[in-house]
Scaffold this motif. Structure first.
Motif, PDB file in Angstrom:
ATOM      1  N   LEU A 133       0.729  -1.269  -0.111  1.00 27.46           N
ATOM      2  CA  LEU A 133       0.032  -0.025   0.070  1.00 27.46           C
ATOM      3  C   LEU A 133       0.933   1.275   0.052  1.00 27.46           C
ATOM      4  O   LEU A 133       0.506   2.254  -0.426  1.00 27.46           O
ATOM      5  CB  LEU A 133      -0.967   0.059   1.075  1.00 27.46           C
ATOM      6  CG  LEU A 133      -2.117  -1.116   1.202  1.00 27.46           C
ATOM      7  CD1 LEU A 133      -2.738  -1.186   2.533  1.00 27.46           C
ATOM      8  CD2 LEU A 133      -3.087  -0.719   0.104  1.00 27.46           C
ATOM      9  N   ALA A 134       2.151   1.379   0.783  1.00 24.12           N
ATOM     10  CA  ALA A 134       3.046   2.485   0.706  1.00 24.12           C
ATOM     11  C   ALA A 134       3.575   2.680  -0.792  1.00 24.12           C
ATOM     12  O   ALA A 134       3.657   3.629  -1.169  1.00 24.12           O
ATOM     13  CB  ALA A 134       3.896   2.333   1.660  1.00 24.12           C
ATOM     14  N   GLU A 135       3.774   1.398  -1.425  1.00 24.31           N
ATOM     15  CA  GLU A 135       4.485   1.573  -2.723  1.00 24.31           C
ATOM     16  C   GLU A 135       3.630   1.749  -3.839  1.00 24.31           C
ATOM     17  O   GLU A 135       3.701   2.185  -4.824  1.00 24.31           O
ATOM     18  CB  GLU A 135       5.374   0.228  -3.016  1.00 24.31           C
ATOM     19  CG  GLU A 135       6.653  -0.020  -2.116  1.00 24.31           C
ATOM     20  CD  GLU A 135       7.120  -1.041  -2.104  1.00 24.31           C
ATOM     21  OE1 GLU A 135       6.695  -2.315  -3.135  1.00 24.31           O
ATOM     22  OE2 GLU A 135       7.959  -1.523  -1.546  1.00 24.31           O
ATOM     23  N   SER A 136       2.426   1.288  -3.577  1.00 22.27           N
ATOM     24  CA  SER A 136       1.488   1.488  -4.650  1.00 22.27           C
ATOM     25  C   SER A 136       0.132   1.631  -4.129  1.00 22.27           C
ATOM     26  O   SER A 136      -0.870   0.985  -4.487  1.00 22.27           O
ATOM     27  CB  SER A 136       1.398   0.182  -5.601  1.00 22.27           C
ATOM     28  OG  SER A 136       0.623   0.157  -6.801  1.00 22.27           O
ATOM     29  N   PRO A 137      -0.320   2.890  -3.717  1.00 23.43           N
ATOM     30  CA  PRO A 137      -1.536   3.122  -2.959  1.00 23.43           C
ATOM     31  C   PRO A 137      -2.760   3.061  -4.062  1.00 23.43           C
ATOM     32  O   PRO A 137      -3.672   2.898  -3.590  1.00 23.43           O
ATOM     33  CB  PRO A 137      -1.437   4.677  -2.527  1.00 23.43           C
ATOM     34  CG  PRO A 137      -0.128   5.185  -3.369  1.00 23.43           C
ATOM     35  CD  PRO A 137       0.724   4.018  -3.520  1.00 23.43           C
ATOM     36  N   ASP A 138      -2.401   3.314  -5.066  1.00 23.70           N
ATOM     37  CA  ASP A 138      -3.372   3.425  -6.281  1.00 23.70           C
ATOM     38  C   ASP A 138      -3.461   2.265  -7.014  1.00 23.70           C
ATOM     39  O   ASP A 138      -3.842   2.249  -8.310  1.00 23.70           O
ATOM     40  CB  ASP A 138      -3.593   5.011  -7.064  1.00 23.70           C
ATOM     41  CG  ASP A 138      -3.812   5.895  -6.147  1.00 23.70           C
ATOM     42  OD1 ASP A 138      -4.514   5.910  -5.195  1.00 23.70           O
ATOM     43  OD2 ASP A 138      -3.148   7.220  -6.247  1.00 23.70           O
ATOM     44  N   GLY A 139      -2.554   1.315  -6.583  1.00 21.59           N
ATOM     45  CA  GLY A 139      -2.283   0.052  -7.558  1.00 21.59           C
ATOM     46  C   GLY A 139      -3.810  -0.754  -7.683  1.00 21.59           C
ATOM     47  O   GLY A 139      -4.705  -0.574  -6.995  1.00 21.59           O
ATOM     48  N   SER A 140      -3.361  -1.781  -8.817  1.00 19.12           N
ATOM     49  CA  SER A 140      -5.038  -2.591  -8.729  1.00 19.12           C
ATOM     50  C   SER A 140      -5.121  -3.462  -7.898  1.00 19.12           C
ATOM     51  O   SER A 140      -6.184  -4.061  -7.815  1.00 19.12           O
ATOM     52  CB  SER A 140      -4.234  -3.471 -10.457  1.00 19.12           C
ATOM     53  OG  SER A 140      -3.250  -4.224  -9.994  1.00 19.12           O
ATOM     54  N   LEU A 141      -4.157  -3.491  -7.026  1.00 14.88           N
ATOM     55  CA  LEU A 141      -4.420  -4.618  -5.928  1.00 14.88           C
ATOM     56  C   LEU A 141      -4.520  -3.924  -4.553  1.00 14.88           C
ATOM     57  O   LEU A 141      -4.669  -4.539  -3.381  1.00 14.88           O
ATOM     58  CB  LEU A 141      -3.261  -5.888  -5.629  1.00 14.88           C
ATOM     59  CG  LEU A 141      -2.761  -6.596  -6.977  1.00 14.88           C
ATOM     60  CD1 LEU A 141      -1.672  -7.113  -6.704  1.00 14.88           C
ATOM     61  CD2 LEU A 141      -4.070  -7.476  -7.098  1.00 14.88           C
TER      62      LEU A 141
END
Length: 99
Positions: free
Chosen positions: A62-70
């Protein structure tokens, strides 16, 4: 190739091999979408045996990809892991003092 190896190992029930491949993917390709997905998958692998470790991996994703697909799934799985490790009340949303 590391992602394919990790997937094959996970599906074959070879968790330690999958873990090594995912960690290698994160080490060799830091910041990549694949490395972020590897953090999520490491969390999935840790859910049953170590909810605290799963929470740490989900937090990292979540820190690295807060808007990521997962991101939505990571947040939901984190909530389940928090409930498993600290009880259902810990997984409930908290209201801020201003709310």
């Amino acid at each position: 190739d590391l992602a394919a190896l990790a997937d094959a190992a996970r599906y074959a029930g070879r968790g330690e091999l999958a873990r090594r491949a995912l960690l290698a993917e994160r080490a060799r390709f830091p910041g990549s979408a694949e490395a972020r997905s590897a953090a999520f998958l490491l969390g999935r692998m840790d859910e049953a045996s170590s909810p605290a470790a799963a929470i740490a991996w989900y937090d990292r994703y979540l820190a690295e990809s807060p808007d990521g697909s997962l991101a939505a799934e990571a947040l939901g799985r984190k909530m389940v892991a928090v409930a498993a490790s600290a009880g259902p009340a810990a997984a409930r949303p908290r209201r801020s003092a201003a709310a």
